[in-house]
Write a protein that holds these residues in place. Structure first.
Motif, PDB file in Angstrom:
ATOM      1  N   PRO A 159      -4.570  80.704  -7.651  1.00  0.00           N
ATOM      2  CA  PRO A 159      -3.128  80.504  -7.777  1.00  0.00           C
ATOM      3  C   PRO A 159      -2.438  81.775  -8.281  1.00  0.00           C
ATOM      4  CG  PRO A 159      -4.339  78.990  -9.220  1.00  0.00           C
ATOM      5  CD  PRO A 159      -5.332  79.857  -8.543  1.00  0.00           C
ATOM      6  N   ALA A 160      -1.249  82.005  -7.757  1.00  0.00           N
ATOM      7  CA  ALA A 160      -0.485  83.199  -8.139  1.00  0.00           C
ATOM      8  C   ALA A 160       0.350  82.964  -9.385  1.00  0.00           C
ATOM      9  CB  ALA A 160       0.421  83.630  -6.992  1.00  0.00           C
ATOM     10  N   ASN A 161       0.641  81.682  -9.677  1.00  0.00           N
ATOM     11  CA  ASN A 161       1.469  81.389 -10.839  1.00  0.00           C
ATOM     12  C   ASN A 161       1.111  80.007 -11.366  1.00  0.00           C
ATOM     13  OD1 ASN A 161       2.883  79.460  -9.232  1.00  0.00           O
ATOM     14  ND2 ASN A 161       4.110  81.134  -8.388  1.00  0.00           N
ATOM     15  N   VAL A 162       1.740  79.630 -12.439  1.00  0.00           N
ATOM     16  CA  VAL A 162       1.425  78.345 -13.071  1.00  0.00           C
ATOM     17  C   VAL A 162       1.814  77.181 -12.159  1.00  0.00           C
ATOM     18  CG1 VAL A 162       1.956  76.842 -15.021  1.00  0.00           C
ATOM     19  CG2 VAL A 162       1.534  79.250 -15.411  1.00  0.00           C
ATOM     20  N   THR A 163       2.896  77.308 -11.425  1.00  0.00           N
ATOM     21  CA  THR A 163       3.315  76.225 -10.529  1.00  0.00           C
ATOM     22  C   THR A 163       2.230  75.953  -9.497  1.00  0.00           C
ATOM     23  OG1 THR A 163       5.615  76.841 -10.830  1.00  0.00           O
ATOM     24  CG2 THR A 163       5.105  75.464  -8.933  1.00  0.00           C
ATOM     25  N   GLU A 164       1.695  77.009  -8.875  1.00  0.00           N
ATOM     26  CA  GLU A 164       0.620  76.833  -7.900  1.00  0.00           C
ATOM     27  C   GLU A 164      -0.637  76.282  -8.558  1.00  0.00           C
ATOM     28  OE1 GLU A 164      -0.200  80.327  -5.633  1.00  0.00           O
ATOM     29  OE2 GLU A 164       1.847  80.463  -4.854  1.00  0.00           O
ATOM     30  N   ALA A 165      -0.934  76.746  -9.764  1.00  0.00           N
ATOM     31  CA  ALA A 165      -2.110  76.253 -10.481  1.00  0.00           C
ATOM     32  C   ALA A 165      -1.962  74.765 -10.795  1.00  0.00           C
ATOM     33  CB  ALA A 165      -2.318  77.048 -11.764  1.00  0.00           C
ATOM     34  N   CYS A 166      -0.777  74.358 -11.205  1.00  0.00           N
ATOM     35  CA  CYS A 166      -0.529  72.936 -11.499  1.00  0.00           C
ATOM     36  C   CYS A 166      -0.635  72.092 -10.237  1.00  0.00           C
ATOM     37  CB  CYS A 166       0.828  72.752 -12.159  1.00  0.00           C
ATOM     38  SG  CYS A 166       0.879  73.388 -13.845  1.00  0.00           S
ATOM     39  N   GLU A 167      -0.115  72.588  -9.129  1.00  0.00           N
ATOM     40  CA  GLU A 167      -0.196  71.857  -7.859  1.00  0.00           C
ATOM     41  C   GLU A 167      -1.656  71.718  -7.418  1.00  0.00           C
ATOM     42  OE1 GLU A 167       0.776  69.454  -5.014  1.00  0.00           O
ATOM     43  OE2 GLU A 167       2.231  70.217  -6.444  1.00  0.00           O
ATOM     44  N   ALA A 168      -2.428  72.792  -7.564  1.00  0.00           N
ATOM     45  CA  ALA A 168      -3.851  72.729  -7.223  1.00  0.00           C
ATOM     46  C   ALA A 168      -4.565  71.723  -8.126  1.00  0.00           C
ATOM     47  CB  ALA A 168      -4.486  74.111  -7.362  1.00  0.00           C
ATOM     48  N   HIS A 169      -4.190  71.717  -9.400  1.00  0.00           N
ATOM     49  CA  HIS A 169      -4.797  70.760 -10.334  1.00  0.00           C
ATOM     50  C   HIS A 169      -4.455  69.324  -9.927  1.00  0.00           C
ATOM     51  CE1 HIS A 169      -6.453  69.175 -13.988  1.00  0.00           C
ATOM     52  NE2 HIS A 169      -5.315  68.565 -14.241  1.00  0.00           N
ATOM     53  N   ARG A 170      -3.217  69.080  -9.539  1.00  0.00           N
ATOM     54  CA  ARG A 170      -2.832  67.730  -9.075  1.00  0.00           C
ATOM     55  C   ARG A 170      -3.647  67.317  -7.852  1.00  0.00           C
ATOM     56  NH1 ARG A 170       2.381  69.884  -9.978  1.00  0.00           N
ATOM     57  NH2 ARG A 170       3.174  69.167 -11.976  1.00  0.00           N
ATOM     58  N   GLU A 171      -3.871  68.253  -6.941  1.00  0.00           N
ATOM     59  CA  GLU A 171      -4.655  67.968  -5.746  1.00  0.00           C
ATOM     60  C   GLU A 171      -6.095  67.616  -6.115  1.00  0.00           C
ATOM     61  OE1 GLU A 171      -6.042  70.213  -1.659  1.00  0.00           O
ATOM     62  OE2 GLU A 171      -4.330  71.005  -2.765  1.00  0.00           O
ATOM     63  N   VAL A 172      -6.650  68.359  -7.056  1.00  0.00           N
ATOM     64  CA  VAL A 172      -8.012  68.088  -7.516  1.00  0.00           C
ATOM     65  C   VAL A 172      -8.082  66.712  -8.172  1.00  0.00           C
ATOM     66  CG1 VAL A 172      -9.740  68.775  -9.234  1.00  0.00           C
ATOM     67  CG2 VAL A 172      -8.701  70.485  -7.748  1.00  0.00           C
ATOM     68  N   MET A 173      -7.115  66.388  -9.002  1.00  0.00           N
ATOM     69  CA  MET A 173      -7.129  65.088  -9.683  1.00  0.00           C
ATOM     70  C   MET A 173      -6.962  63.930  -8.693  1.00  0.00           C
ATOM     71  SD  MET A 173      -7.942  66.027 -12.590  1.00  0.00           S
ATOM     72  CE  MET A 173      -7.940  64.423 -13.349  1.00  0.00           C
ATOM     73  N   ALA A 174      -6.143  64.125  -7.667  1.00  0.00           N
ATOM     74  CA  ALA A 174      -5.991  63.087  -6.640  1.00  0.00           C
ATOM     75  C   ALA A 174      -7.300  62.898  -5.877  1.00  0.00           C
ATOM     76  CB  ALA A 174      -4.852  63.454  -5.686  1.00  0.00           C
ATOM     77  N   ALA A 175      -7.978  63.992  -5.582  1.00  0.00           N
ATOM     78  CA  ALA A 175      -9.272  63.905  -4.900  1.00  0.00           C
ATOM     79  C   ALA A 175     -10.298  63.208  -5.792  1.00  0.00           C
ATOM     80  CB  ALA A 175      -9.752  65.300  -4.505  1.00  0.00           C
ATOM     81  N   ARG A 176     -10.240  63.500  -7.081  1.00  0.00           N
ATOM     82  CA  ARG A 176     -11.149  62.832  -8.015  1.00  0.00           C
ATOM     83  C   ARG A 176     -10.902  61.327  -8.011  1.00  0.00           C
ATOM     84  NH1 ARG A 176     -11.469  64.355 -14.306  1.00  0.00           N
ATOM     85  NH2 ARG A 176     -13.219  65.625 -13.706  1.00  0.00           N
ATOM     86  N   ALA A 177      -9.639  60.930  -8.017  1.00  0.00           N
ATOM     87  CA  ALA A 177      -9.314  59.497  -7.987  1.00  0.00           C
ATOM     88  C   ALA A 177      -9.856  58.856  -6.707  1.00  0.00           C
ATOM     89  CB  ALA A 177      -7.803  59.294  -8.098  1.00  0.00           C
ATOM     90  N   ARG A 178      -9.709  59.559  -5.569  1.00  0.00           N
ATOM     91  CA  ARG A 178     -10.244  59.024  -4.306  1.00  0.00           C
ATOM     92  C   ARG A 178     -11.764  58.922  -4.362  1.00  0.00           C
ATOM     93  NH1 ARG A 178      -6.423  62.617  -2.348  1.00  0.00           N
ATOM     94  NH2 ARG A 178      -8.037  64.112  -1.745  1.00  0.00           N
ATOM     95  N   ALA A 179     -12.403  59.922  -4.956  1.00  0.00           N
ATOM     96  CA  ALA A 179     -13.863  59.902  -5.058  1.00  0.00           C
ATOM     97  C   ALA A 179     -14.329  58.752  -5.943  1.00  0.00           C
ATOM     98  CB  ALA A 179     -14.373  61.237  -5.602  1.00  0.00           C
ATOM     99  N   PHE A 180     -13.645  58.532  -7.065  1.00  0.00           N
ATOM    100  CA  PHE A 180     -14.017  57.418  -7.939  1.00  0.00           C
ATOM    101  C   PHE A 180     -13.818  56.075  -7.233  1.00  0.00           C
ATOM    102  CE2 PHE A 180     -13.360  60.089 -11.951  1.00  0.00           C
ATOM    103  CZ  PHE A 180     -14.718  60.306 -12.087  1.00  0.00           C
ATOM    104  N   GLU A 181     -12.764  55.960  -6.451  1.00  0.00           N
ATOM    105  CA  GLU A 181     -12.535  54.719  -5.702  1.00  0.00           C
ATOM    106  C   GLU A 181     -13.642  54.511  -4.674  1.00  0.00           C
ATOM    107  OE1 GLU A 181     -10.949  51.132  -4.421  1.00  0.00           O
ATOM    108  OE2 GLU A 181     -10.702  52.267  -6.270  1.00  0.00           O
ATOM    109  N   ALA A 182     -14.040  55.581  -3.995  1.00  0.00           N
ATOM    110  CA  ALA A 182     -15.136  55.484  -3.033  1.00  0.00           C
ATOM    111  C   ALA A 182     -16.429  55.099  -3.735  1.00  0.00           C
ATOM    112  CB  ALA A 182     -15.306  56.809  -2.289  1.00  0.00           C
ATOM    113  N   LEU A 183     -16.688  55.700  -4.887  1.00  0.00           N
ATOM    114  CA  LEU A 183     -17.874  55.374  -5.663  1.00  0.00           C
ATOM    115  C   LEU A 183     -17.844  53.910  -6.109  1.00  0.00           C
ATOM    116  CD1 LEU A 183     -20.454  56.480  -6.994  1.00  0.00           C
ATOM    117  CD2 LEU A 183     -19.057  56.996  -8.991  1.00  0.00           C
ATOM    118  N   ARG A 184     -16.684  53.439  -6.519  1.00  0.00           N
ATOM    119  CA  ARG A 184     -16.559  52.039  -6.927  1.00  0.00           C
ATOM    120  C   ARG A 184     -16.897  51.108  -5.763  1.00  0.00           C
ATOM    121  NH1 ARG A 184     -13.661  47.895  -6.278  1.00  0.00           N
ATOM    122  NH2 ARG A 184     -12.085  48.943  -5.044  1.00  0.00           N
ATOM    123  N   LEU A 185     -16.420  51.434  -4.568  1.00  0.00           N
ATOM    124  CA  LEU A 185     -16.715  50.602  -3.395  1.00  0.00           C
ATOM    125  C   LEU A 185     -18.214  50.539  -3.121  1.00  0.00           C
ATOM    126  CD1 LEU A 185     -13.881  51.695  -0.951  1.00  0.00           C
ATOM    127  CD2 LEU A 185     -14.132  49.473  -2.073  1.00  0.00           C
TER     128      LEU A 185
END
Length: 124
Positions: A78-104
């Protein structure tokens, strides 16, 4: 009275910390991708007669193979904090999807276990 105020723009420490967290999640995403590939390889070796039992797992593995987590593997520095925060949100959303898949998957395993208990003959 407190005269301190928050800086109007992020400092280097904030950016460095955000970058480190993003790259740690990026490494975790790569590890999970390798794990999914190992599970997919194992699944392909199983007999096709078990297709109904493995249907939920197949759906999850197919979703991952079609790129459900592909964006995580292409994270850029990331070039700045905004991009870093957006990347972090994307990672957290993917984590939520992975946990849901694991739960299934675990729900299916637990259901199969309960069905086996119900189907077992009683011995007294």
């Amino acid at each position: 009275m407190d005269n301190t105020t928050a800086p109007t723009r992020p400092n280097r420490q904030t950016l460095t910390t955000a970058n480190a967290a993003t790259w740690a999640q990026h490494d975790r995403a790569n590890s999970l991708a390798a794990l999914f590939e190992a599970i997919r390889a194992w699944r392909l070796m199983q007999p096709h007669t078990d297709a109904v039992e493995f249907a939920p797992l197949d759906a999850i593995l197919d979703a991952v193979a079609l790129g459900g987590s592909a964006a995580l593997l292409r994270l850029q520095q990331p070039a700045n904090v905004t991009e870093a925060c957006e990347a972090h949100r994307e990672v957290m959303a993917a984590r939520a999807r992975a946990f849901e898949a694991l739960r299934l998957v675990w729900d299916q395993i637990e259901n199969a276990s309960i069905r086996a208990i119900v189907a077992a003959p009683e011995t007294r």
